[in-house]
Write a protein that holds these residues in place. Structure first.
Motif, PDB file in Angstrom:
ATOM      1  N   ASP A  83      20.208  44.789  57.954  1.00 55.97           N
ATOM      2  CA  ASP A  83      21.292  44.828  57.836  1.00 55.97           C
ATOM      3  C   ASP A  83      21.829  46.421  57.580  1.00 55.97           C
ATOM      4  O   ASP A  83      21.844  47.022  56.677  1.00 55.97           O
ATOM      5  CB  ASP A  83      21.821  43.904  56.211  1.00 55.97           C
ATOM      6  N   ARG A  99      37.889  42.096  50.005  1.00 54.97           N
ATOM      7  CA  ARG A  99      35.981  41.613  49.273  1.00 54.97           C
ATOM      8  C   ARG A  99      36.144  42.451  48.168  1.00 54.97           C
ATOM      9  O   ARG A  99      36.651  43.486  47.258  1.00 54.97           O
ATOM     10  CB  ARG A  99      35.392  42.828  50.039  1.00 54.97           C
ATOM     11  N   GLY A 154      26.141  40.915  55.482  1.00 53.69           N
ATOM     12  CA  GLY A 154      25.965  41.313  53.790  1.00 53.69           C
ATOM     13  C   GLY A 154      25.491  39.414  53.786  1.00 53.69           C
ATOM     14  O   GLY A 154      24.835  39.042  52.419  1.00 53.69           O
ATOM     15  N   ARG A 214      34.648  47.970  46.248  1.00 57.58           N
ATOM     16  CA  ARG A 214      33.619  48.453  46.696  1.00 57.58           C
ATOM     17  C   ARG A 214      34.626  50.447  47.213  1.00 57.58           C
ATOM     18  O   ARG A 214      36.013  49.597  48.028  1.00 57.58           O
ATOM     19  CB  ARG A 214      33.390  48.699  48.218  1.00 57.58           C
TER      20      ARG A 214
HETATM   21 MG    MG Z   1      27.122  44.721  54.249  1.00 53.53          MG
END
Ligand code: MG
Ligand code: AP5
Length: 217
Positions: free
Chosen positions: A84, A127, A14, A160
């Motif tokens: 992706d 992340r 990403g 996430r």
């Molecule tokens: Mg990704």
């Protein structure tokens, strides 16, 4: 250009995709992003994808192939695209070949980002993503200058749901069993470019550009 970005969870697909589409002017097609949007919007696709994503498994091939086929048929893909996170299984790779044949186009390159497992775990647990524009940050490697807000749009940063250690380990397992064999599939087609993803974000970006025969910006 028609490109695929491959690599395990957290390898930087990403992050690099965002930079590449910025200079190449092609759409970024991330099946993970498409599923997460559908989940947020509580569509039929989202309801179906949710259980697979939260457990770290794969959404069934027929569903995934269907949404990619529709997306590649849209007019903004006429001059190229960057995939992706697709394909991720042998069936998806074969279906993609068929879709491209129908569209009478071919792939220019498959970029395979390689990163060690220990590093992947650090990247995924650290992340954070912007709720507003989707930009990806890392608490240590790529922090926002504004703490828990996005540098670009001031949106709130969140983690996430599939970035817990347990789910990350399942995702890595699925990658090793189902997606990694595709490296050989594309080696046979002689279009794969291996990139050392253990380097910093800018160094990885330079190596990808070099492999694509582009001068560094
Ligand atoms: Mg990704
Ligand atoms: P998806 O969203 O595609 O997740 P993934 O493949 O697990 O990959 P990630 O998005 O987690 O990592 P990334 O490689 O994009 O890394 P990033 O750039 O963010 O898929 C999610 C789920 O959807 C799947 O598990 C599955 O359930 C479903 N799904 C999706 N596609 C499917 C398909 N085709 N078929 C079936 N199911 C499908 O970077 C990670 C972190 O590292 C960030 O914090 C970033 O800032 C940092 N970072 C990046 N590069 C570097 C660097 N070089 N150095 C230091 N830090 C870096």
């Amino acid at each position: 250009m028609r490109l695929i970005l491959m690599g395990p969870p957290g390898s930087g697909k990403g992050t690099q995709a965002e930079r590449l589409v910025g200079i190449l002017g092609i759409p970024h097609i991330s099946t993970g992003d498409m599923f997460r949007k559908a989940i947020d919007e509580e569509t039929e696709l989202g309801l179906e994808a949710k259980e697979y994503i939260s457990s770290g498994g794969l959404v069934p091939d027929e569903v995934t192939i269907g949404i990619v086929k529709d997306r590649l048929g849209e007019s903004d893909c006429n001059n190229g695209f960057l995939l992706d996170g697709f394909p991720r299984t042998a069936a998806q790779a074969e279906a993609l070949d068929g879709i491209l044949e129908d569209l009478r186009v071919g792939l220019d390159a498959v970029i395979n980002i390689q990163v060690s497992e220990g590093e992947l775990l650090k990247r995924l647990t650290g992340r954070r993503i912007c709720r507003g524009c989707g930009t990806s940050y890392h608490m240590v490697y790529n922090p926002s200058k504004q703490g828990d807000r996005c540098d670009k749009c001031q949106g709130e940063l969140f983690q996430r749901k599939d970035d817990t250690e347990e789910t990350i380990l399942s995702r890595l397992d699925v990658y090793n069993q189902q997606t990694k064999p595709l490296i050989q599939y594309y080696e046979k087609q002689e279009i794969i470019q291996h990139v050392d993803g253990n380097q910093g974000i800018e160094e990885v970006f330079s190596e990808i550009n070099w492999g694509l025969g582009r001068d560094q910006q």
